[in-house]
Design an enzyme around this catalytic site. Structure first.
Site, PDB file in Angstrom:
ATOM      1  N   ASP A  20      -2.433 -16.905  -7.329  1.00  0.00           N
ATOM      2  CA  ASP A  20      -2.078 -16.313  -6.038  1.00  0.00           C
ATOM      3  C   ASP A  20      -2.095 -14.793  -6.085  1.00  0.00           C
ATOM      4  O   ASP A  20      -1.358 -14.181  -6.855  1.00  0.00           O
ATOM      5  CB  ASP A  20      -0.689 -16.804  -5.626  1.00  0.00           C
ATOM      6  CG  ASP A  20      -0.243 -16.220  -4.302  1.00  0.00           C
ATOM      7  OD1 ASP A  20      -1.061 -16.157  -3.376  1.00  0.00           O
ATOM      8  OD2 ASP A  20       0.940 -15.838  -4.189  1.00  0.00           O
ATOM      9  N   ASP A  64      -5.004 -12.095   2.153  1.00  0.00           N
ATOM     10  CA  ASP A  64      -4.081 -13.086   1.609  1.00  0.00           C
ATOM     11  C   ASP A  64      -4.777 -14.388   1.251  1.00  0.00           C
ATOM     12  O   ASP A  64      -5.355 -15.042   2.108  1.00  0.00           O
ATOM     13  CB  ASP A  64      -2.971 -13.363   2.628  1.00  0.00           C
ATOM     14  CG  ASP A  64      -1.821 -14.183   2.057  1.00  0.00           C
ATOM     15  OD1 ASP A  64      -1.791 -14.375   0.831  1.00  0.00           O
ATOM     16  OD2 ASP A  64      -0.975 -14.632   2.835  1.00  0.00           O
TER      17      ASP A  64
END
Length: 403
Positions: A275, A98
């Site tokens: 992202d 992540d």
């Protein structure tokens, strides 16, 4: 809470150690496997999942003396897990990768196996995510990302309680270090995996290169490169843009960009986020309305995506993300969800869905777009902490027509 259907075979991640100066890779390479999966919980459509993550970005606590809220990749439709070793001898844990959070932790599923390198700091750790949380104790231990990348005394969280995670053991956080602020008691920020790789001399630049292959490809291999980027998979030079200073985008991997469709600007230069944990390309409501009008797409309530006809698809124009003076074009094929994966998101097998969606707020919020996985699978991305910048390059998939 996390039933997954595996979409792809194992994807290889390369962890390269690079020389100082211009970023490049050495001949030595260490590989780590990770799997790509689709979330089929069915409680939210694909746009709602991404929009919830965007809202968590915007709601990050910026007040003095309080830590930022980390944003979990568990909120994404497409998820990446890696096998990471902890301890000596190492026990392998399945961790989510992540860029939107920075703490590394284990214990959501498999318990922590302590060895001679395991040390309890006596401090507690708590992190809240967009779709879950964990709390427990902080330990330091040896973390192995591959035979060439072994980190000593890495801070890890060992969960005594974790919600929102099933089928995984925790998270490998590769976001900015500021996202760790006040997550461990009696501590300001916690050195990340990337921080310690550099401080221990394993890499010379705190840089992360990410190479995705479109999910529709029959052979899906990608790379996560610590310390630089893999020049063997890019087709152009890497062009960089400085990180934005606009809040709240500046707290993450935030940049400034404008967006045009068919040569007409639909979003003027503004701040947003790059992202890996967001599946789609999200844009401000006013820009999305212009895009919808131009493409003729109609909202599909099941997936949350815009659906278009074959005739409308044949008339699609180029969507350009204009970043640092460079236009990163998305062809008509790059603007649609892979048709072979339609049923995986609850859609109709024969439908055509666009991958641009409404972020849920008008432009001017300080976070007016998110360039997610559907953009990053077309362009190589470089997250450069040392020089406070993000870079992109073309790959063999930039103009692919496999969707």
């Amino acid at each position: 809470m996390f039933p997954f259907k595996a979409l792809l075979s194992l994807v290889l991640v390369s962890l390269s150690v690079v020389d100082a100066g211009p970023l490049s890779r050495r001949t030595g390479k260490t590989t780590l496997s990770f799997a790509t999966r689709i979330d089929e919980r069915g409680t939210q459509n694909i746009v709602e999942k991404d929009r919830a993550r965007a809202q968590a970005f915007k709601n990050a606590d910026r007040s003095v003396g309080k830590g930022l809220e980390s944003i979990s990749i568990t909120n994404a439709q497409v998820i990446y897990t890696a096998q990471v070793g902890v301890g000596s001898p190492a026990t392998d844990y399945t961790l989510l990768i992540d860029t939107g959070s920075s703490n590394t932790w284990i214990g959501a599923s498999k318990g922590y196996t302590k060895t001679s390198t395991s040390h309890d700091t006596g401090d507690t750790v708590t992190v809240s995510y967009g779709s879950g949380s964990f709390s427990g104790e902080e330990w330091t231990d040896t973390v192995t990302l591959g035979s060439g990348l072994v980190i000593e005394n890495q801070s890890i969280g060992v969960a005594s309680s974790a919600t929102g995670f099933s089928g995984v053991d925790g998270i490998l956080g590769v976001g900015p270090v500021d996202l760790t602020a006040d997550t461990v008691n009696n501590t300001g920020t916690v050195p990340t995996v990337s921080d310690n790789l550099r401080s221990q001399g394993k890499i010379s630049e705190e840089v992360l290169g990410i190479y995705f292959v479109p999910a529709s490809e029959s052979t899906s291999t990608g790379e996560l490169t610590f310390g630089g980027y893999d020049s063997s998979v890019i087709k152009s030079s890497v062009k960089y843009v400085p990180l934005t200073k606009t809040l709240p985008a500046s707290q993450f991997w935030g940049i400034n960009q404008s967006i045009s469709y068919g040569g007409t600007t639909i979003l003027s230069s503004t701040a947003g986020v790059v992202d890996t944990g967001t599946t789609l390309i999200l844009i401000a409501t006013d820009a999305f309305q212009k895009y919808q009008s131009a493409t003729g797409g109609t909202l599909d309530t099941t997936t949350g995506l815009l659906a278009i006809t074959s005739s409308q698809y044949s008339r699609l124009k180029t969507l350009a993300l204009n970043i640092g003076g460079t236009a990163y074009d998305l062809s008509p094929n790059a603007q649609i969800w892979p048709r072979s994966l339609n049923t995986g998101i609850g859609g109709s097998a024969n439908s055509i869905y666009l991958i641009v969606a409404d972020i849920g707020s008008p432009s001017g919020s300080g976070l007016d777009f998110i360039d997610g996985y559907t953009f990053l699978e077309r362009y190589y991305s470089v997250f450069d902490t040392t020089n406070k910048r993000v870079g992109f390059a073309t790959t063999s998939y930039t103009k692919a027509t496999t969707n």
